[in-house]
Scaffold this motif. Structure first.
Motif, PDB file in Angstrom:
ATOM      1  N   PRO A  36       0.832  -1.206   0.000  1.00 32.43           N
ATOM      2  CA  PRO A  36       0.000   0.000   0.000  1.00 32.43           C
ATOM      3  C   PRO A  36       0.864   1.251   0.000  1.00 32.43           C
ATOM      4  CG  PRO A  36      -0.189  -1.175   2.110  1.00 32.43           C
ATOM      5  CD  PRO A  36       0.661  -2.001   1.222  1.00 32.43           C
ATOM      6  N   SER A  37       0.427   2.264  -0.764  1.00 35.82           N
ATOM      7  CA  SER A  37       1.223   3.484  -0.880  1.00 35.82           C
ATOM      8  C   SER A  37       0.310   4.670  -1.137  1.00 35.82           C
ATOM      9  CB  SER A  37       2.236   3.340  -2.016  1.00 35.82           C
ATOM     10  OG  SER A  37       3.018   4.490  -2.154  1.00 35.82           O
ATOM     11  N   GLY A  38       0.809   5.856  -0.787  1.00 33.47           N
ATOM     12  CA  GLY A  38       0.069   7.087  -1.061  1.00 33.47           C
ATOM     13  C   GLY A  38      -1.049   7.336  -0.068  1.00 33.47           C
ATOM     14  N   ARG A  39      -1.748   8.425  -0.288  1.00 30.75           N
ATOM     15  CA  ARG A  39      -2.819   8.814   0.641  1.00 30.75           C
ATOM     16  C   ARG A  39      -3.957   7.801   0.660  1.00 30.75           C
ATOM     17  NH1 ARG A  39      -3.589  15.399   0.084  1.00 30.75           N
ATOM     18  NH2 ARG A  39      -1.524  15.974   0.912  1.00 30.75           N
ATOM     19  N   GLY A  40      -4.244   7.236  -0.514  1.00 34.65           N
ATOM     20  CA  GLY A  40      -5.327   6.258  -0.579  1.00 34.65           C
ATOM     21  C   GLY A  40      -4.910   4.868  -0.157  1.00 34.65           C
ATOM     22  N   MET A  41      -3.599   4.675   0.121  1.00 33.50           N
ATOM     23  CA  MET A  41      -3.052   3.383   0.537  1.00 33.50           C
ATOM     24  C   MET A  41      -3.466   2.270  -0.419  1.00 33.50           C
ATOM     25  SD  MET A  41      -1.114   4.096   3.005  1.00 33.50           S
ATOM     26  CE  MET A  41      -0.694   2.559   3.827  1.00 33.50           C
ATOM     27  N   GLN A  42      -3.444   2.590  -1.721  1.00 39.34           N
ATOM     28  CA  GLN A  42      -3.732   1.579  -2.726  1.00 39.34           C
ATOM     29  C   GLN A  42      -2.492   0.721  -2.960  1.00 39.34           C
ATOM     30  OE1 GLN A  42      -5.109   3.944  -6.061  1.00 39.34           O
ATOM     31  NE2 GLN A  42      -7.240   3.514  -5.532  1.00 39.34           N
ATOM     32  N   LEU A  43      -2.715  -0.535  -3.312  1.00 36.24           N
ATOM     33  CA  LEU A  43      -1.598  -1.441  -3.558  1.00 36.24           C
ATOM     34  C   LEU A  43      -0.824  -0.994  -4.799  1.00 36.24           C
ATOM     35  CD1 LEU A  43      -3.084  -4.981  -2.824  1.00 36.24           C
ATOM     36  CD2 LEU A  43      -1.430  -3.700  -1.458  1.00 36.24           C
ATOM     37  N   VAL A  44       0.495  -0.913  -4.663  1.00 33.70           N
ATOM     38  CA  VAL A  44       1.367  -0.491  -5.762  1.00 33.70           C
ATOM     39  C   VAL A  44       2.367  -1.605  -6.026  1.00 33.70           C
ATOM     40  CG1 VAL A  44       3.090   1.190  -6.507  1.00 33.70           C
ATOM     41  CG2 VAL A  44       1.098   1.947  -5.206  1.00 33.70           C
ATOM     42  N   ALA A  45       2.492  -1.990  -7.283  1.00 29.40           N
ATOM     43  CA  ALA A  45       3.428  -3.048  -7.668  1.00 29.40           C
ATOM     44  C   ALA A  45       4.844  -2.489  -7.744  1.00 29.40           C
ATOM     45  CB  ALA A  45       3.032  -3.635  -9.012  1.00 29.40           C
ATOM     46  N   PRO A  46       5.861  -3.292  -7.385  1.00 29.66           N
ATOM     47  CA  PRO A  46       7.245  -2.833  -7.506  1.00 29.66           C
ATOM     48  C   PRO A  46       7.628  -2.615  -8.966  1.00 29.66           C
ATOM     49  CG  PRO A  46       7.106  -4.912  -6.263  1.00 29.66           C
ATOM     50  CD  PRO A  46       5.758  -4.664  -6.853  1.00 29.66           C
ATOM     51  N   PRO A  47       8.585  -1.718  -9.224  1.00 29.89           N
ATOM     52  CA  PRO A  47       9.021  -1.472 -10.604  1.00 29.89           C
ATOM     53  C   PRO A  47       9.467  -2.731 -11.347  1.00 29.89           C
ATOM     54  CG  PRO A  47       9.832   0.267  -9.180  1.00 29.89           C
ATOM     55  CD  PRO A  47       9.196  -0.752  -8.283  1.00 29.89           C
ATOM     56  N   VAL A  48      10.132  -3.657 -10.656  1.00 31.32           N
ATOM     57  CA  VAL A  48      10.580  -4.886 -11.312  1.00 31.32           C
ATOM     58  C   VAL A  48       9.390  -5.714 -11.787  1.00 31.32           C
ATOM     59  CG1 VAL A  48      11.659  -7.141 -10.857  1.00 31.32           C
ATOM     60  CG2 VAL A  48      12.857  -5.039 -10.258  1.00 31.32           C
ATOM     61  N   LYS A  49       8.296  -5.695 -11.060  1.00 31.26           N
ATOM     62  CA  LYS A  49       7.108  -6.432 -11.495  1.00 31.26           C
ATOM     63  C   LYS A  49       6.576  -5.858 -12.803  1.00 31.26           C
ATOM     64  CE  LYS A  49       2.465  -7.885 -10.068  1.00 31.26           C
ATOM     65  NZ  LYS A  49       1.461  -7.885  -8.962  1.00 31.26           N
ATOM     66  N   HIS A  50       6.531  -4.537 -12.890  1.00 34.58           N
ATOM     67  CA  HIS A  50       6.065  -3.902 -14.131  1.00 34.58           C
ATOM     68  C   HIS A  50       6.942  -4.313 -15.314  1.00 34.58           C
ATOM     69  CE1 HIS A  50       2.908  -1.392 -12.448  1.00 34.58           C
ATOM     70  NE2 HIS A  50       3.737  -0.936 -11.524  1.00 34.58           N
ATOM     71  N   ILE A  59       6.023 -14.321 -12.693  1.00 38.70           N
ATOM     72  CA  ILE A  59       6.398 -13.545 -11.510  1.00 38.70           C
ATOM     73  C   ILE A  59       6.003 -14.309 -10.251  1.00 38.70           C
ATOM     74  CG2 ILE A  59       5.977 -11.383 -10.245  1.00 38.70           C
ATOM     75  CD1 ILE A  59       5.171 -10.209 -13.050  1.00 38.70           C
ATOM     76  N   ALA A  60       6.884 -14.262  -9.250  1.00 35.29           N
ATOM     77  CA  ALA A  60       6.568 -14.772  -7.910  1.00 35.29           C
ATOM     78  C   ALA A  60       6.783 -13.635  -6.928  1.00 35.29           C
ATOM     79  CB  ALA A  60       7.454 -15.965  -7.556  1.00 35.29           C
ATOM     80  N   GLN A  61       5.858 -13.492  -5.979  1.00 32.60           N
ATOM     81  CA  GLN A  61       5.962 -12.438  -4.964  1.00 32.60           C
ATOM     82  C   GLN A  61       5.775 -13.020  -3.559  1.00 32.60           C
ATOM     83  OE1 GLN A  61       3.048  -9.777  -7.304  1.00 32.60           O
ATOM     84  NE2 GLN A  61       4.416  -8.287  -6.309  1.00 32.60           N
ATOM     85  N   PRO A  62       6.635 -13.930  -3.138  1.00 28.21           N
ATOM     86  CA  PRO A  62       6.469 -14.530  -1.812  1.00 28.21           C
ATOM     87  C   PRO A  62       6.721 -13.518  -0.703  1.00 28.21           C
ATOM     88  CG  PRO A  62       8.565 -15.181  -2.764  1.00 28.21           C
ATOM     89  CD  PRO A  62       7.823 -14.451  -3.840  1.00 28.21           C
ATOM     90  N   GLU A  63       5.910 -13.596   0.340  1.00 31.61           N
ATOM     91  CA  GLU A  63       6.113 -12.718   1.499  1.00 31.61           C
ATOM     92  C   GLU A  63       7.374 -13.125   2.251  1.00 31.61           C
ATOM     93  OE1 GLU A  63       5.695  -9.537   3.372  1.00 31.61           O
ATOM     94  OE2 GLU A  63       3.796 -10.003   2.392  1.00 31.61           O
ATOM     95  N   LYS A  64       7.602 -14.443   2.339  1.00 34.85           N
ATOM     96  CA  LYS A  64       8.803 -14.967   2.977  1.00 34.85           C
ATOM     97  C   LYS A  64       9.381 -16.062   2.080  1.00 34.85           C
ATOM     98  CE  LYS A  64       7.283 -13.906   7.681  1.00 34.85           C
ATOM     99  NZ  LYS A  64       7.012 -14.430   9.049  1.00 34.85           N
ATOM    100  N   ILE A  65      10.693 -16.278   2.181  1.00 35.78           N
ATOM    101  CA  ILE A  65      11.295 -17.280   1.305  1.00 35.78           C
ATOM    102  C   ILE A  65      12.072 -18.360   2.063  1.00 35.78           C
ATOM    103  CG2 ILE A  65      11.412 -15.720  -0.659  1.00 35.78           C
ATOM    104  CD1 ILE A  65      14.371 -15.304  -0.101  1.00 35.78           C
TER     105      ILE A  65
END
Length: 311
Positions: A36-50, A59-65
């Motif tokens: 979450p980011s910004g005033r609206g706390m909307q989910l934002v993808a990392p630049p590498v994901k884009h 793409i894999a986005q594990p919280e823990k590895i």
């Protein structure tokens, strides 16, 4: 080469793109979860994901590895020849280090063994280094302690900020990683052990690192301001509230004795005395709860006089 790429911020994107241009077979991109980011706390993808989405890479986005069995099985099925790690933001577990033939290869934004840690660019600039660089290394279980593969230097101009250096090092480091893989394949790299006695640390930045200590010399304060861009910057207290500095320049005093923290006002210009008989001219500020403004506008609104104090 069959690769897995691990990275998160914009700094990692040029290396990902360079590896693709060089014809490497990137089977999976691993990046941190959307946040979450910004005033609206909307989910934002990392630049590498884009970048991975644009290239059509899974793409894999594990919280823990570390103990993530599903993620481990996914990587074991790919059997990468190397895992490339650029500013991923996670400690690589031993099972992952042991998986590929060529190891886990990292692009680190300093001339190792100097500036091991999370903020190498910021601390190199903050400490007034005239040169920094990028190092490709084979990750081990220590903190940036693995064997070095290749290095390339980058001069730091006296007015460069950390924000200026980030994209320069990212663009310089991308072909360095491509060349590292070429030379590993050809067997023409001799990994070098790091000299631990020359190691310095670059710990993650804290808000309080931006608190200006006016007993430091003006040049030290200026370098820290350059290094701590865009965060935590440089700030002090004025009449009980936070006052951030947005542009400054150091100067020496001749024939005068500085009183650290004491303000000087002259012809709409704002000066602050520092240690080592030096002084800062402040060009831009931001008072707590206010917009950024020039020092002249700040002086008009706050009636500072020579002898007032900051801090």
């Amino acid at each position: 080469m069959r690769l897995v790429f691990c990275g998160t911020p914009q700094f990692a994107v040029p290396t990902l793109k360079a590896l693709l241009r060089a014809g490497h077979d990137i089977r999976l991109v691993v990046t941190q979860p959307d946040r979450p980011s910004g005033r609206g706390m909307q989910l934002v993808a990392p630049p590498v994901k884009h970048a991975a989405l644009a290239a059509g890479i899974p793409i894999a986005q594990p919280e823990k590895i570390k103990n993530n069995q599903d993620f481990r099985a996914q990587l074991e099925m790919i059997q990468p020849e190397a895992i490339i790690v650029v500013a991923y933001g996670r400690i690589i577990p031993k099972w992952m280090l042991d998986l590929p033939h060529f190891g886990n290869l990292n692009l680190h934004a300093s001339l190792l063994p100097k500036y091991r840690g999370a903020a190498p660019i910021q601390w190199a600039v903050a400490n007034g280094e005239p040169v920094t660089g990028a190092t490709t290394m084979r990750i081990d279980e220590g903190l940036d302690t693995g064997d070095m593969l290749m290095q390339r230097e980058l001069p730091i101009a006296p007015d460069h900020t950390a924000e200026d250096i980030f994209p320069l090092l990212a663009e310089m480091g991308a072909p360095l990683m491509v060349e590292t893989l070429e030379r590993l394949t050809a067997g023409t790299i001799n990994p070098r052990k790091q000299d631990d006695s020359q190691a310095t640390l670059a710990p993650i930045l804290k808000r309080e690192d931006g608190q200006v200590d006016f007993t430091r010399s003006a040049m030290e304060i200026y370098n820290r301001w350059r290094g701590f861009q865009p965060w935590p910057g440089a700030y002090t207290q004025f009449r009980g509230k936070k006052l951030a500095f947005h542009h400054m320049m150091p100067m020496e005093l001749r024939g005068e004795q500085s009183v650290p923290g004491e303000v000087g006002v002259e012809h709409g210009q704002l000066f602050v005395d520092c240690g080592a008989n030096s002084r800062l001219e402040i060009f831009g500020v931001q008072a707590e709860g206010k917009k950024r403004m020039s020092a002249a506008d700040f002086l008009r609104g706050h009636q500072l006089t020579t002898g007032d104090r900051l801090g």
